[in-house]
Design a protein around this motif. Structure first.
Motif, PDB file in Angstrom:
ATOM      1  N   ASP A  75      -2.475 -15.122  -2.726  1.00  0.00           N
ATOM      2  CA  ASP A  75      -1.021 -14.758  -1.518  1.00  0.00           C
ATOM      3  C   ASP A  75       0.462 -14.643  -1.582  1.00  0.00           C
ATOM      4  OD1 ASP A  75      -4.118 -14.648  -0.656  1.00  0.00           O
ATOM      5  OD2 ASP A  75      -4.051 -17.443   0.098  1.00  0.00           O
ATOM      6  N   GLY A  76       1.122 -13.959  -0.948  1.00  0.00           N
ATOM      7  CA  GLY A  76       2.464 -14.126  -0.876  1.00  0.00           C
ATOM      8  C   GLY A  76       2.797 -13.374  -0.070  1.00  0.00           C
ATOM      9  N   GLU A  77       4.335 -13.071  -0.508  1.00  0.00           N
ATOM     10  CA  GLU A  77       4.822 -12.516   0.668  1.00  0.00           C
ATOM     11  C   GLU A  77       5.876 -11.513   0.053  1.00  0.00           C
ATOM     12  OE1 GLU A  77       8.116 -13.358   3.692  1.00  0.00           O
ATOM     13  OE2 GLU A  77       7.221 -14.885   2.559  1.00  0.00           O
ATOM     14  N   VAL A  78       5.987 -10.340   0.490  1.00  0.00           N
ATOM     15  CA  VAL A  78       6.543  -9.004  -0.306  1.00  0.00           C
ATOM     16  C   VAL A  78       7.688  -9.134  -0.120  1.00  0.00           C
ATOM     17  CG1 VAL A  78       6.299  -6.722  -0.405  1.00  0.00           C
ATOM     18  CG2 VAL A  78       4.459  -7.267   0.587  1.00  0.00           C
ATOM     19  N   VAL A  79       8.783  -9.351  -0.666  1.00  0.00           N
ATOM     20  CA  VAL A  79      10.404  -9.719  -1.016  1.00  0.00           C
ATOM     21  C   VAL A  79      10.958  -8.054  -1.272  1.00  0.00           C
ATOM     22  CG1 VAL A  79       9.951 -11.936  -1.553  1.00  0.00           C
ATOM     23  CG2 VAL A  79       9.911 -10.173  -2.879  1.00  0.00           C
ATOM     24  N   GLU A  80      10.130  -6.752  -1.657  1.00  0.00           N
ATOM     25  CA  GLU A  80      10.809  -6.076  -2.397  1.00  0.00           C
ATOM     26  C   GLU A  80       9.612  -4.359  -2.466  1.00  0.00           C
ATOM     27  OE1 GLU A  80      13.638  -3.750  -5.155  1.00  0.00           O
ATOM     28  OE2 GLU A  80      13.057  -6.093  -5.485  1.00  0.00           O
ATOM     29  N   GLY A  81       9.899  -3.823  -1.998  1.00  0.00           N
ATOM     30  CA  GLY A  81       9.337  -2.710  -1.360  1.00  0.00           C
ATOM     31  C   GLY A  81       8.434  -2.039  -0.627  1.00  0.00           C
TER      32      GLY A  81
ATOM     33  N   GLY B 290       9.966  -8.787   8.693  1.00  0.00           N
ATOM     34  CA  GLY B 290       8.939  -8.257   9.851  1.00  0.00           C
ATOM     35  C   GLY B 290       7.916  -9.084   9.595  1.00  0.00           C
ATOM     36  N   ASP B 291       6.288  -8.405  10.420  1.00  0.00           N
ATOM     37  CA  ASP B 291       5.045  -9.416  10.185  1.00  0.00           C
ATOM     38  C   ASP B 291       4.472  -8.479   9.306  1.00  0.00           C
ATOM     39  OD1 ASP B 291       4.932  -6.843  11.967  1.00  0.00           O
ATOM     40  OD2 ASP B 291       4.645  -7.281  13.208  1.00  0.00           O
ATOM     41  N   ARG B 292       4.627  -7.734   8.883  1.00  0.00           N
ATOM     42  CA  ARG B 292       3.920  -6.800   7.210  1.00  0.00           C
ATOM     43  C   ARG B 292       3.933  -6.988   6.451  1.00  0.00           C
ATOM     44  NH1 ARG B 292       3.407  -0.479   9.193  1.00  0.00           N
ATOM     45  NH2 ARG B 292       5.325  -0.802   9.112  1.00  0.00           N
ATOM     46  N   SER B 293       4.394  -7.991   6.193  1.00  0.00           N
ATOM     47  CA  SER B 293       4.915  -8.868   4.855  1.00  0.00           C
ATOM     48  C   SER B 293       4.090  -9.410   3.823  1.00  0.00           C
ATOM     49  CB  SER B 293       6.432  -9.117   4.897  1.00  0.00           C
ATOM     50  OG  SER B 293       6.326 -10.495   5.629  1.00  0.00           O
ATOM     51  N   ALA B 294       3.006  -9.659   3.832  1.00  0.00           N
ATOM     52  CA  ALA B 294       2.306 -10.868   3.938  1.00  0.00           C
ATOM     53  C   ALA B 294       0.836 -10.249   3.784  1.00  0.00           C
ATOM     54  CB  ALA B 294       1.129 -11.949   5.176  1.00  0.00           C
ATOM     55  N   VAL B 295       0.920 -10.357   1.964  1.00  0.00           N
ATOM     56  CA  VAL B 295      -0.441  -9.925   1.414  1.00  0.00           C
ATOM     57  C   VAL B 295      -1.350 -10.710   0.806  1.00  0.00           C
ATOM     58  CG1 VAL B 295       0.873  -8.204   0.213  1.00  0.00           C
ATOM     59  CG2 VAL B 295       1.108 -10.364  -0.712  1.00  0.00           C
ATOM     60  N   THR B 296      -2.689 -10.603   0.683  1.00  0.00           N
ATOM     61  CA  THR B 296      -3.733 -11.229   0.000  1.00  0.00           C
ATOM     62  C   THR B 296      -4.176 -10.816  -1.318  1.00  0.00           C
ATOM     63  OG1 THR B 296      -4.608 -11.420   2.496  1.00  0.00           O
ATOM     64  CG2 THR B 296      -6.498 -12.325   0.377  1.00  0.00           C
ATOM     65  N   GLY B 297      -4.582 -11.847  -2.268  1.00  0.00           N
ATOM     66  CA  GLY B 297      -5.315 -11.990  -3.172  1.00  0.00           C
ATOM     67  C   GLY B 297      -6.533 -11.498  -3.126  1.00  0.00           C
ATOM     68  N   GLY B 298      -6.608 -10.877  -3.814  1.00  0.00           N
ATOM     69  CA  GLY B 298      -7.711  -9.758  -4.175  1.00  0.00           C
ATOM     70  C   GLY B 298      -7.262  -8.238  -3.740  1.00  0.00           C
ATOM     71  N   THR B 299      -6.762  -7.683  -3.214  1.00  0.00           N
ATOM     72  CA  THR B 299      -6.302  -6.866  -2.145  1.00  0.00           C
ATOM     73  C   THR B 299      -5.713  -6.000  -4.026  1.00  0.00           C
ATOM     74  OG1 THR B 299      -4.030  -7.369  -1.239  1.00  0.00           O
ATOM     75  CG2 THR B 299      -6.540  -7.454   0.214  1.00  0.00           C
ATOM     76  N   ARG B 300      -5.608  -4.768  -2.991  1.00  0.00           N
ATOM     77  CA  ARG B 300      -5.341  -3.335  -3.759  1.00  0.00           C
ATOM     78  C   ARG B 300      -4.301  -2.530  -3.618  1.00  0.00           C
ATOM     79  NH1 ARG B 300      -7.473  -1.931  -9.390  1.00  0.00           N
ATOM     80  NH2 ARG B 300      -9.401  -3.050  -8.356  1.00  0.00           N
ATOM     81  N   VAL B 301      -3.135  -2.550  -4.744  1.00  0.00           N
ATOM     82  CA  VAL B 301      -2.478  -1.441  -3.791  1.00  0.00           C
ATOM     83  C   VAL B 301      -2.485  -0.393  -4.375  1.00  0.00           C
ATOM     84  CG1 VAL B 301      -0.437  -0.643  -4.517  1.00  0.00           C
ATOM     85  CG2 VAL B 301      -0.380  -2.954  -4.145  1.00  0.00           C
ATOM     86  N   LEU B 302      -2.630   0.962  -3.675  1.00  0.00           N
ATOM     87  CA  LEU B 302      -3.742   2.053  -3.242  1.00  0.00           C
ATOM     88  C   LEU B 302      -1.627   3.157  -4.253  1.00  0.00           C
ATOM     89  CD1 LEU B 302      -5.709   2.603  -0.456  1.00  0.00           C
ATOM     90  CD2 LEU B 302      -5.828   1.927  -2.890  1.00  0.00           C
ATOM     91  N   SER B 303      -0.749   3.066  -2.972  1.00  0.00           N
ATOM     92  CA  SER B 303       0.195   3.986  -3.712  1.00  0.00           C
ATOM     93  C   SER B 303       1.421   3.211  -4.040  1.00  0.00           C
ATOM     94  CB  SER B 303      -0.047   4.797  -3.001  1.00  0.00           C
ATOM     95  OG  SER B 303       0.374   4.622  -1.212  1.00  0.00           O
TER      96      SER B 303
ATOM     97  N   ALA C 229      -9.891   1.576   6.120  1.00  0.00           N
ATOM     98  CA  ALA C 229      -8.194   2.656   6.341  1.00  0.00           C
ATOM     99  C   ALA C 229      -7.246   0.666   5.938  1.00  0.00           C
ATOM    100  CB  ALA C 229      -8.577   2.468   7.530  1.00  0.00           C
ATOM    101  N   PRO C 230      -6.677   1.921   5.097  1.00  0.00           N
ATOM    102  CA  PRO C 230      -5.646   0.860   3.851  1.00  0.00           C
ATOM    103  C   PRO C 230      -4.509   0.556   4.978  1.00  0.00           C
ATOM    104  CG  PRO C 230      -5.558   3.671   3.608  1.00  0.00           C
ATOM    105  CD  PRO C 230      -6.643   2.985   4.594  1.00  0.00           C
ATOM    106  N   VAL C 231      -3.826  -0.385   4.907  1.00  0.00           N
ATOM    107  CA  VAL C 231      -2.784  -1.022   5.623  1.00  0.00           C
ATOM    108  C   VAL C 231      -1.534  -0.478   4.932  1.00  0.00           C
ATOM    109  CG1 VAL C 231      -4.451  -2.413   6.801  1.00  0.00           C
ATOM    110  CG2 VAL C 231      -2.746  -3.408   4.983  1.00  0.00           C
ATOM    111  N   ILE C 232      -0.603  -1.094   5.813  1.00  0.00           N
ATOM    112  CA  ILE C 232       1.186  -0.813   5.141  1.00  0.00           C
ATOM    113  C   ILE C 232       1.429  -1.577   5.258  1.00  0.00           C
ATOM    114  CG2 ILE C 232       3.261   0.010   5.359  1.00  0.00           C
ATOM    115  CD1 ILE C 232       1.471   2.448   4.159  1.00  0.00           C
ATOM    116  N   ARG C 233       2.343  -2.432   3.667  1.00  0.00           N
ATOM    117  CA  ARG C 233       2.050  -3.572   3.585  1.00  0.00           C
ATOM    118  C   ARG C 233       3.649  -3.444   3.296  1.00  0.00           C
ATOM    119  NH1 ARG C 233       0.134  -5.584   6.744  1.00  0.00           N
ATOM    120  NH2 ARG C 233      -2.135  -6.548   6.445  1.00  0.00           N
ATOM    121  N   GLU C 234       5.340  -4.209   3.745  1.00  0.00           N
ATOM    122  CA  GLU C 234       6.515  -3.932   3.411  1.00  0.00           C
ATOM    123  C   GLU C 234       7.158  -5.089   3.344  1.00  0.00           C
ATOM    124  OE1 GLU C 234       8.013  -1.029   6.046  1.00  0.00           O
ATOM    125  OE2 GLU C 234       7.911  -2.012   7.571  1.00  0.00           O
ATOM    126  N   ALA C 235       8.390  -5.268   3.195  1.00  0.00           N
ATOM    127  CA  ALA C 235       9.098  -6.265   2.987  1.00  0.00           C
ATOM    128  C   ALA C 235       9.681  -6.705   4.787  1.00  0.00           C
ATOM    129  CB  ALA C 235      10.687  -6.935   1.477  1.00  0.00           C
TER     130      ALA C 235
END
Length: 233
Positions: free
Chosen positions: A140-146, A168-181, A160-166
């Motif tokens: 679990d963490g927070e996107v700081v870049e990219g 704003g409110d879409r920076s939180a990510v969860t361990g065990g999920t996979r980056v698609l692109s 459906a995949p979701v967008i995560r970016e540094a």
């Protein structure tokens, strides 16, 4: 990464079928008052059916008590089977989640800018990791870049995949999920044993095989408590 399981897996079904008979133990059934009453009724009706067979209670009485006993036993065994299936699926899910946590590795960023591959269990809050397309986010963490498209179906069930970016409110990510692109740099925010994946494992293990005690609504409300009764008198 956790994968969807079939509704009826042969191994789980076989274990649940055997457990359905093992759960006929009154010490287990008494935890569920409703099914315990059904079990007692099944035994009593079966005894009455046996008496009718011996004493010749008539074809109508014997047939009726036999059918009632059959349906009561079917109800108890089916309830036990359904509960055992839920427990088996819960244990299998917990094992798969635990395997995901154990097998996941991370590319941790060092102070000099280089990366080192470490097990995800060695990550601490504040560590930064690089995650490229096709890799599993190690914690679990927070996107700081990219910016990246992330598959969170293993955690949320959403395909459906979701967008995560540094930012704003879409920076939180969860361990065990996979980056698609694309790629992201993640700052870990959860200590080992406190991640969302760890909580899911604890929840599944705690729920399987354990019933919550039934509580009377009247006893739980403040209006019926002894203290409130004294205060109004």
């Amino acid at each position: 990464m956790a994968t969807p399981r079939k509704l009826f897996e042969p191994a789980i079904v076989r274990a649940a079928a055997g457990s359905a008979f093992g759960k006929l133990d009154p010490r287990i059934q008494v935890r569920n008052p409703v099914m315990f009453v059904v079990l007692v009724g099944s035994v009593l009706v079966t005894l009455r059916f046996a008496v009718n067979l011996v004493d010749g209670g008539g074809p109508g009485a014997t047939s009726f008590t036999g059918q009632v006993a059959l349906w009561l036993w079917f109800t108890v065994l089916f309830a036990n089977f359904a509960e055992a299936m839920a427990e088996g699926r819960g244990k299998a899910q917990a094992d798969e989640l635990r395997r995901t946590r154990r097998d996941t590795t991370a590319r941790r960023l060092r102070p000099d800018g280089a990366t080192e591959v470490v097990p995800a269990s060695r990550l601490r809050a504040g560590d930064q990791v690089a995650v490229d397309a096709g890799e599993v986010i190690p914690g679990d963490g927070e996107v700081v870049e990219g910016i990246a498209s992330v598959d969170e179906s293993a955690i949320t069930g959403e395909s459906a995949p979701v967008i995560r970016e540094a930012g704003g409110d879409r920076s939180a990510v969860t361990g065990g999920t996979r980056v698609l692109s694309d790629w992201i740099r993640v700052r870990i925010t959860a200590e080992p044993g406190r991640s969302f994946l760890d909580k899911m494992i604890a929840l599944v293990e705690g729920r399987s095989g354990r019933r919550r005690p039934t509580r009377s609504p009247c006893r739980s409300c403040s209006a019926c408590s002894p203290s409130s009764s004294w205060s109004r008198s």
